[in-house]
Design a protein around this motif. Structure first.
Motif, PDB file in Angstrom:
ATOM      1  N   SER A  88       0.823  -1.211   0.000  1.00 35.58           N
ATOM      2  CA  SER A  88       0.000   0.000   0.000  1.00 35.58           C
ATOM      3  C   SER A  88       0.856   1.260   0.000  1.00 35.58           C
ATOM      4  O   SER A  88       0.542   2.247  -0.680  1.00 35.58           O
ATOM      5  CB  SER A  88      -0.946   0.010   1.203  1.00 35.58           C
ATOM      6  N   SER A  89       1.972   1.246   0.756  1.00 28.73           N
ATOM      7  CA  SER A  89       2.865   2.410   0.777  1.00 28.73           C
ATOM      8  C   SER A  89       3.494   2.634  -0.598  1.00 28.73           C
ATOM      9  O   SER A  89       3.587   3.765  -1.080  1.00 28.73           O
ATOM     10  CB  SER A  89       3.979   2.219   1.807  1.00 28.73           C
ATOM     11  N   ALA A  90       3.927   1.539  -1.217  1.00 29.99           N
ATOM     12  CA  ALA A  90       4.551   1.640  -2.535  1.00 29.99           C
ATOM     13  C   ALA A  90       3.576   2.226  -3.552  1.00 29.99           C
ATOM     14  O   ALA A  90       3.924   3.129  -4.328  1.00 29.99           O
ATOM     15  CB  ALA A  90       5.025   0.261  -3.006  1.00 29.99           C
ATOM     16  N   VAL A  91       2.351   1.734  -3.539  1.00 35.16           N
ATOM     17  CA  VAL A  91       1.330   2.232  -4.472  1.00 35.16           C
ATOM     18  C   VAL A  91       1.056   3.709  -4.213  1.00 35.16           C
ATOM     19  O   VAL A  91       0.989   4.524  -5.139  1.00 35.16           O
ATOM     20  CB  VAL A  91       0.029   1.405  -4.345  1.00 35.16           C
ATOM     21  N   GLU A  92       0.914   4.069  -2.938  1.00 34.50           N
ATOM     22  CA  GLU A  92       0.626   5.460  -2.577  1.00 34.50           C
ATOM     23  C   GLU A  92       1.747   6.392  -3.034  1.00 34.50           C
ATOM     24  O   GLU A  92       1.504   7.483  -3.570  1.00 34.50           O
ATOM     25  CB  GLU A  92       0.435   5.574  -1.062  1.00 34.50           C
ATOM     26  N   LEU A  93       2.993   5.938  -2.824  1.00 28.73           N
ATOM     27  CA  LEU A  93       4.141   6.759  -3.210  1.00 28.73           C
ATOM     28  C   LEU A  93       4.246   6.914  -4.721  1.00 28.73           C
ATOM     29  O   LEU A  93       4.535   8.000  -5.230  1.00 28.73           O
ATOM     30  CB  LEU A  93       5.431   6.144  -2.653  1.00 28.73           C
ATOM     31  N   MET A  94       4.011   5.830  -5.455  1.00 30.49           N
ATOM     32  CA  MET A  94       4.077   5.900  -6.914  1.00 30.49           C
ATOM     33  C   MET A  94       3.002   6.852  -7.447  1.00 30.49           C
ATOM     34  O   MET A  94       3.249   7.647  -8.349  1.00 30.49           O
ATOM     35  CB  MET A  94       3.918   4.508  -7.542  1.00 30.49           C
ATOM     36  N   LYS A  95       1.817   6.774  -6.871  1.00 32.60           N
ATOM     37  CA  LYS A  95       0.729   7.672  -7.281  1.00 32.60           C
ATOM     38  C   LYS A  95       1.083   9.129  -6.962  1.00 32.60           C
ATOM     39  O   LYS A  95       0.672  10.043  -7.670  1.00 32.60           O
ATOM     40  CB  LYS A  95      -0.571   7.287  -6.583  1.00 32.60           C
ATOM     41  N   ALA A  96       1.829   9.312  -5.872  1.00 31.22           N
ATOM     42  CA  ALA A  96       2.197  10.671  -5.457  1.00 31.22           C
ATOM     43  C   ALA A  96       3.268  11.274  -6.364  1.00 31.22           C
ATOM     44  O   ALA A  96       3.495  12.479  -6.341  1.00 31.22           O
ATOM     45  CB  ALA A  96       2.681  10.661  -4.018  1.00 31.22           C
ATOM     46  N   GLY A  97       3.945  10.433  -7.144  1.00 31.34           N
ATOM     47  CA  GLY A  97       4.947  10.948  -8.071  1.00 31.34           C
ATOM     48  C   GLY A  97       6.366  10.476  -7.848  1.00 31.34           C
ATOM     49  O   GLY A  97       7.308  10.997  -8.450  1.00 31.34           O
ATOM     50  N   VAL A  98       6.545   9.464  -6.973  1.00 29.22           N
ATOM     51  CA  VAL A  98       7.888   8.931  -6.725  1.00 29.22           C
ATOM     52  C   VAL A  98       8.395   8.171  -7.950  1.00 29.22           C
ATOM     53  O   VAL A  98       7.643   7.455  -8.609  1.00 29.22           O
ATOM     54  CB  VAL A  98       7.868   7.998  -5.484  1.00 29.22           C
ATOM     55  N   THR A  99       9.680   8.342  -8.264  1.00 30.94           N
ATOM     56  CA  THR A  99      10.279   7.686  -9.425  1.00 30.94           C
ATOM     57  C   THR A  99      10.538   6.212  -9.155  1.00 30.94           C
ATOM     58  O   THR A  99      10.285   5.357  -9.994  1.00 30.94           O
ATOM     59  CB  THR A  99      11.607   8.373  -9.805  1.00 30.94           C
ATOM     60  N   ASP A 100      11.064   5.907  -7.953  1.00 25.14           N
ATOM     61  CA  ASP A 100      11.358   4.510  -7.616  1.00 25.14           C
ATOM     62  C   ASP A 100      11.249   4.313  -6.113  1.00 25.14           C
ATOM     63  O   ASP A 100      11.302   5.268  -5.333  1.00 25.14           O
ATOM     64  CB  ASP A 100      12.756   4.125  -8.104  1.00 25.14           C
ATOM     65  N   PHE A 101      11.134   3.054  -5.736  1.00 25.17           N
ATOM     66  CA  PHE A 101      10.899   2.662  -4.343  1.00 25.17           C
ATOM     67  C   PHE A 101      11.842   1.500  -4.062  1.00 25.17           C
ATOM     68  O   PHE A 101      11.744   0.456  -4.702  1.00 25.17           O
ATOM     69  CB  PHE A 101       9.428   2.237  -4.222  1.00 25.17           C
TER      70      PHE A 101
END
Length: 200
Positions: A88-101
């Motif tokens: 869920s954190s990864a999805v939230e971060l990607m949606k927020a605009g993060v390039t990579d996790f």
């Protein structure tokens, strides 16, 4: 164009090792102890890359990401590293605009390669920003009438059509057209049109 990499990590040992790693790879790296320190002293680089931990006291990685996306957009790609990864954190971060996790522990090589990719992208963004600034500088040299002629030419109007639109003679349009081409440093009409497209 040299691109800075900013490391936001509250664990001194991890932060120090990351900065040293990136510098050993020829990158210009600088560390910040937490999200608040980073956001309160946000560098003014037009383009940069950010590596941030997710769980930090005060302003955490989520807050850093939200603020950076709002203030810098794609000019500052963000890589999040965390030891508390979940879907869920990864999805939230990607949606927020993060390039990579990237999950801890991670291979240093992976982080370096990810950042090199980010740097290549923002160098292109930076070059685009520089071109835009250069076009703006040339546009600011135009008089009001020259700007009208520039916009009409970019819109595909002929000298005769421009003359009718501006209520001036075709000969006067030719004079203004020559001035516009010179001040905009355009080799031909297609170069002028490309400049106008770069403004949108």
């Amino acid at each position: 164009m040299t691109v800075s990499v900013f490391v936001v990590e509250d664990d001194f040992a991890v932060r120090d090792s990351l900065v040293l790693l990136l510098r050993s790879e020829g990158m210009r790296a600088r560390g910040f102890a937490n999200g608040e320190e980073f956001l309160d002293n946000l560098p003014n680089d037009p383009v940069a890359c950010v590596v941030t931990d997710l769980r930090m006291p005060g302003a955490d990685g989520f807050e850093v990401v939200r603020k950076l996306v709002e203030l810098r957009g794609e000019a500052w790609p963000i890589v999040v590293i965390t030891g508390h990864a979940d879907v869920s954190s990864a999805v939230e971060l990607m949606k927020a605009g993060v390039t990579d996790f990237i999950e801890k522990p991670f291979e240093p090589h992976r982080l370096v390669e990810t950042l090199k990719g980010c740097i290549r992208r923002v160098q292109e963004v930076g070059a685009s920003l520089e071109r835009r600034a250069d076009i703006d500088r040339r546009l600011n040299q135009l008089t009001t009438r020259e700007r009208q002629v520039f916009e009409a030419l970019a819109g595909g109007l002929s000298n005769k059509e421009i003359a009718a639109q501006l209520d001036i003679s075709p000969r006067t349009v030719e004079i203004f057209r020559a001035k516009v081409m010179s001040k905009m440093e355009a080799a031909n009409l297609s170069a002028l049109v490309r400049m106008s497209l770069g403004l949108t």
